[in-house]
Write an enzyme that holds these catalytic residues in place. Structure first.
Site, PDB file in Angstrom:
ATOM      1  N   SER A  13     -11.039   7.440   2.618  1.00  0.00           N
ATOM      2  CA  SER A  13     -11.422   5.198   1.884  1.00  0.00           C
ATOM      3  C   SER A  13      -9.676   4.969   2.698  1.00  0.00           C
ATOM      4  CB  SER A  13     -10.902   5.857   0.265  1.00  0.00           C
ATOM      5  OG  SER A  13      -9.896   5.328  -0.109  1.00  0.00           O
ATOM      6  N   THR A  14      -9.903   3.585   2.779  1.00  0.00           N
ATOM      7  CA  THR A  14      -8.723   2.781   3.175  1.00  0.00           C
ATOM      8  C   THR A  14      -7.652   2.946   2.381  1.00  0.00           C
ATOM      9  OG1 THR A  14     -10.101   0.915   2.426  1.00  0.00           O
ATOM     10  CG2 THR A  14     -10.173   1.327   4.931  1.00  0.00           C
TER      11      THR A  14
END
Lengths: 197, 197
Positions: A13-14
C-alpha cells in the site's frame, strides 16, 4: 504513554508508506504507543470482488494516486520511486514483520522495507532485498527462517481474519479505542483520539 | 485575486458538502477565486462499472464514511443528518446550479442545497425543497423554470463530458493550473497551489 494506537498496514500500500515513515515520531509527540499490525489486503479486496489493486482496476484513480504520492513525498522530503510491477507481493515481508515484532524490532524493519520498495523501487518479494532490510533493522540473520514456520504463517492468516472482523477495507487503518480511522490523512485525528481516551 | 480554483462537486456527495461549506472562506484567505462546477457522478461511476454509490456497493467503506462524516461535521460545527435514501438524486439541483451560476448566485444556492440535504436530511429531488433553497439564495422564483430548458440540460451534459475529459473519478475534485486534487482532505493543498501559480 497514556494512549495506544493500532496501525494496520499492508506492505504493497502506497499510502501505508507515508504513515509508516512518520507514525512513531507523531505518536511520541502525542504520548501514544504504536501497536504495529501487518496484514494482507488481498483477502479483503477479494471479498469486495477485486482481484487487483483498486488503483489498477480504476485507471483514472490510479493515475491520480501516483501524482498525489509524488506531491506528498516531495512535500515530506521522502524519496519516491514507483515500483514495477505494482502492487508488489508483500507476503514474505508481512511474515517477517511478525517475527520482527516478537523481537521488538518491527518498526525499524517495516520502515526499511517501505524505504526499499517506495524509496528505491526494489522488489520486496526478493529474499535478498528482505535480508538486507532485516539486517539493517538490527535483526539476526538466523531468525529469517522463522518467517516460514507454520506458526508464523498461521499468525499472518489470523491477522487478516482479525482485520475483516474489525471491518477494515483498506490501508493504512488506525484503531484508537472503538474508533476506526482510514488513510494517512486521518493519522493525526487518530492520534489525538488515542491521546484523549 | 491572483489564483483560480475549479471546484467540481456532485450534490449527492457527502464529502462535497464539507468542501462546499468552507471553500469560499478558505479561498478568500488564499486570495483565490472559486469557479463552481456542478457535475453528475452517475455517468463516471457507470463507466467504472458501478450502478450505485461506492459507499453502498462496499458496505464496510460505507459504514466508515458515515462515522467519518459524523466526526468531521462535529469537529467543524456543521449539522449532519444522514439523508434517506442515499444517494439522493441531484439532477434538478445540478441544473438549477447552472442557472444560479449565470445569475452570479451559485455559491449561496449550492450551500443552501447541501445544508438542506446533509444538515436537515431533506430530499433534494423535491421541487419544494429546491424552491426554498432557490429563494433563500436570493434568486427570483420565475427563473426556476430555466432549469428545464433544453440549453440547461445540454449544459449539464457538457459538464459531465468535461469531467470525464479531465479524468475526474470522484467528488469533490479541485483543479488548480494543471494539477488535480481529489477530496475535501486536499482542499488546502489545492488552494496553496492555486495561489502559487
Amino acid at each position: 504513554m497514556t494512549g495506544r494506537i493500532q496501525f494496520w498496514f499492508e506492505f504493497a500500500s502506497t499510502y501505508s508508506y507515508l504513515s509508516a515513515m512518520r507514525i512513531e515520531d507523531a505518536a511520541a509527540r502525542h504520548g501514544v504507543a504504536v501497536d504495529w499490525q501487518p496484514f494482507l489486503l488481498g483477502p479483503i479486496f477479494a471479498a469486495q470482488g477485486w482481484d487487483n489493486s483498486p488503483f489498477n482496476i480504476y485507471p483514472a484513480k490510479g493515475r491520480y494516486m501516483w501524482r498525489d504520492m509524488e506531491r506528498l513525498c516531495a512535500a515530506r522530503d521522502l524519496p519516491f520511486v514507483r515500483p514495477d510491477p505494482f502492487p508488489q507481493n508483500g507476503l514474505m515481508a508481512a511474515r517477517l514483520a511478525l517475527v520482527a515484532k516478537q523481537q521488538g524490532r518491527i518498526g525499524p524493519f517495516v520502515r526499511a522495507v517501505y524505504a526499499a520498495q517506495f524509496g528505491r523501487g526494489l522488489p520486496i518479494s526478493d529474499a535478498g532485498v528482505l535480508a538486507e532490510c532485516w539486517c539493517a533493522a538490527g535483526l539476526q540473520a538466523t531468525l529469517i527462517q522463522d518467517a516460514s514456520a507454520p506458526e508464523t504463517k498461521a499468525a499472518l492468516r489470523a491477522q487478516s481474519d482479525k482485520a475483516q472482523k474489525l471491518d477494515l477495507f483498506g490501508a493504512p487503518s488506525f484503531i484508537a479505542g472503538d474508533e476506526l480511522f482510514w488513510g494517512d490523512d486521518r493519522l493525526d485525528e487518530a492520534l489525538m483520539h488515542a491521546a484523549s481516551i
